[in-house]
Design an enzyme around this catalytic site. Sequence first.
Site, PDB file in Angstrom:
ATOM      1  CE  LYS A   1      24.244  15.591 111.862  1.00  0.00           C
ATOM      2  NZ  LYS A   1      24.045  15.442 113.230  1.00  0.00           N
ATOM      3  CG  LEU A   2      29.120  23.867 110.480  1.00  0.00           C
ATOM      4  CD1 LEU A   2      30.720  24.382 110.674  1.00  0.00           C
ATOM      5  CD2 LEU A   2      28.180  24.794 111.164  1.00  0.00           C
ATOM      6  CB  ALA A   3      23.869  22.879 105.977  1.00  0.00           C
TER       7      ALA A   3
ATOM      8  CD  GLN B   1      19.029   7.211 115.085  1.00  0.00           C
ATOM      9  OE1 GLN B   1      18.884   7.282 113.823  1.00  0.00           O
ATOM     10  NE2 GLN B   1      19.881   8.082 115.766  1.00  0.00           N
TER      11      GLN B   1
ATOM     12  N   GLY C   1      24.113   7.533 121.532  1.00  0.00           N
ATOM     13  CA  GLY C   1      23.923   8.787 122.340  1.00  0.00           C
ATOM     14  C   GLY C   1      23.204   8.008 123.497  1.00  0.00           C
TER      15      GLY C   1
ATOM     16  N   GLY D   1      30.554  29.343 102.857  1.00  0.00           N
ATOM     17  CA  GLY D   1      31.595  28.918 103.522  1.00  0.00           C
ATOM     18  C   GLY D   1      31.903  30.053 104.822  1.00  0.00           C
TER      19      GLY D   1
ATOM     20  CB  ILE E   1      27.804  31.522 107.749  1.00  0.00           C
ATOM     21  CG1 ILE E   1      27.140  32.658 107.000  1.00  0.00           C
ATOM     22  CG2 ILE E   1      27.001  31.242 108.939  1.00  0.00           C
ATOM     23  CD1 ILE E   1      27.249  34.068 107.914  1.00  0.00           C
TER      24      ILE E   1
ATOM     25  N   GLY F   1      28.512  -3.135 116.635  1.00  0.00           N
ATOM     26  CA  GLY F   1      29.348  -3.823 115.771  1.00  0.00           C
ATOM     27  C   GLY F   1      28.990  -3.878 114.286  1.00  0.00           C
TER      28      GLY F   1
HETATM   29  P1  BMP Z   1      21.356   8.334 119.679  1.00  0.00           P
HETATM   30  O1  BMP Z   1      22.228   7.287 119.829  1.00  0.00           O
HETATM   31  O2  BMP Z   1      20.695   8.994 120.893  1.00  0.00           O
HETATM   32  O3  BMP Z   1      19.969   8.211 118.620  1.00  0.00           O
HETATM   33  O4  BMP Z   1      22.001   9.633 119.085  1.00  0.00           O
HETATM   34  C1  BMP Z   1      22.357   9.491 117.617  1.00  0.00           C
HETATM   35  C2  BMP Z   1      23.456  10.937 117.636  1.00  0.00           C
HETATM   36  O5  BMP Z   1      23.802  10.816 116.223  1.00  0.00           O
HETATM   37  C3  BMP Z   1      22.893  12.169 117.710  1.00  0.00           C
HETATM   38  O6  BMP Z   1      23.460  12.999 118.351  1.00  0.00           O
HETATM   39  C4  BMP Z   1      22.535  12.579 116.229  1.00  0.00           C
HETATM   40  O7  BMP Z   1      22.381  13.810 116.027  1.00  0.00           O
HETATM   41  C5  BMP Z   1      23.553  11.819 115.529  1.00  0.00           C
HETATM   42  N1  BMP Z   1      23.225  11.467 114.125  1.00  0.00           N
HETATM   43  C6  BMP Z   1      22.249  10.667 113.966  1.00  0.00           C
HETATM   44  O8  BMP Z   1      21.536  10.177 114.798  1.00  0.00           O
HETATM   45  N2  BMP Z   1      22.039  10.268 112.663  1.00  0.00           N
HETATM   46  C7  BMP Z   1      22.730  10.772 111.264  1.00  0.00           C
HETATM   47  O9  BMP Z   1      22.440  10.436 110.267  1.00  0.00           O
HETATM   48  C8  BMP Z   1      23.983  11.822 111.739  1.00  0.00           C
HETATM   49  C9  BMP Z   1      24.108  12.040 113.236  1.00  0.00           C
HETATM   50  O10 BMP Z   1      24.842  12.954 113.425  1.00  0.00           O
END
Ligand code: BMP
Length: 222
Positions: A61-63, A173, A191, A66, A68, A178
Amino acid sequence: MTLIVALDRVSLQEAEQLVGDLCDVVEGFKVGLPFVLSAGVKAVEKLRGACPSRLWIADYKLADIGYIMRLIAEEAASWADAVIAHSFVGVDGGLGELAEHLAREGKKLILVVSMSHPGSRDVYDRAAPYIAAVVDRLKPWGLVAPATRPEMIALYRRRAPWAKILAPGVGAQGAGPGEALCAGADYEIIGRQVTGAPEPRAAALLARRRQEERLRLCRAQS
Ligand code: BMP
């Protein structure tokens, strides 16, 4: 294949087992900072060696400026095919340099355009016209957009028809397998629902079956 597994909070031993179990049923692995920081880059190189044909994504998640972001991307060069960066840092002196560097190295750039947590509405989603302009200028290989808000996936699908859309937020989450594919995503990132399952391979295969069922339904409805 439409499933990418996120390796975040797993031990090296668990990761080795997961990669062995999942190599033939996933499109790729997204390796997060929690894992890289605890296991080290050499360990990730070894993991990749156990499943070299899949897509390996460095989710740093680079932010940054450029210069760095380029240095950090170089740290992942030995194992990653693609690198994730935040889109909000903008192009000139930022993502533009990273994009040029990755193109020279033959690596893919993936930009976060919206996130899966509710707070993403505060800034990312309100800024969508500006974010879309960054995407238009850079034409990255891929975008990260949330399975938890399919309308954002649909928006970026329309704006960036060439891009692969990777959708996190499935399982732990709340989004169902799907749903994001139906909204236009190419891959769903899972994840914990896979990596924390007693039988990760069975969990991944179940997620794939659910993806297919859901896709059949939404295609039949459209
Ligand atoms: P999980 O399915 O365990 O919630 O993991 C979700 C993965 O997706 C994590 O690696 C997290 O960093 C990534 N992720 C996210 O959950 N939401 C985003 O908006 C962007 C992500 O990269």
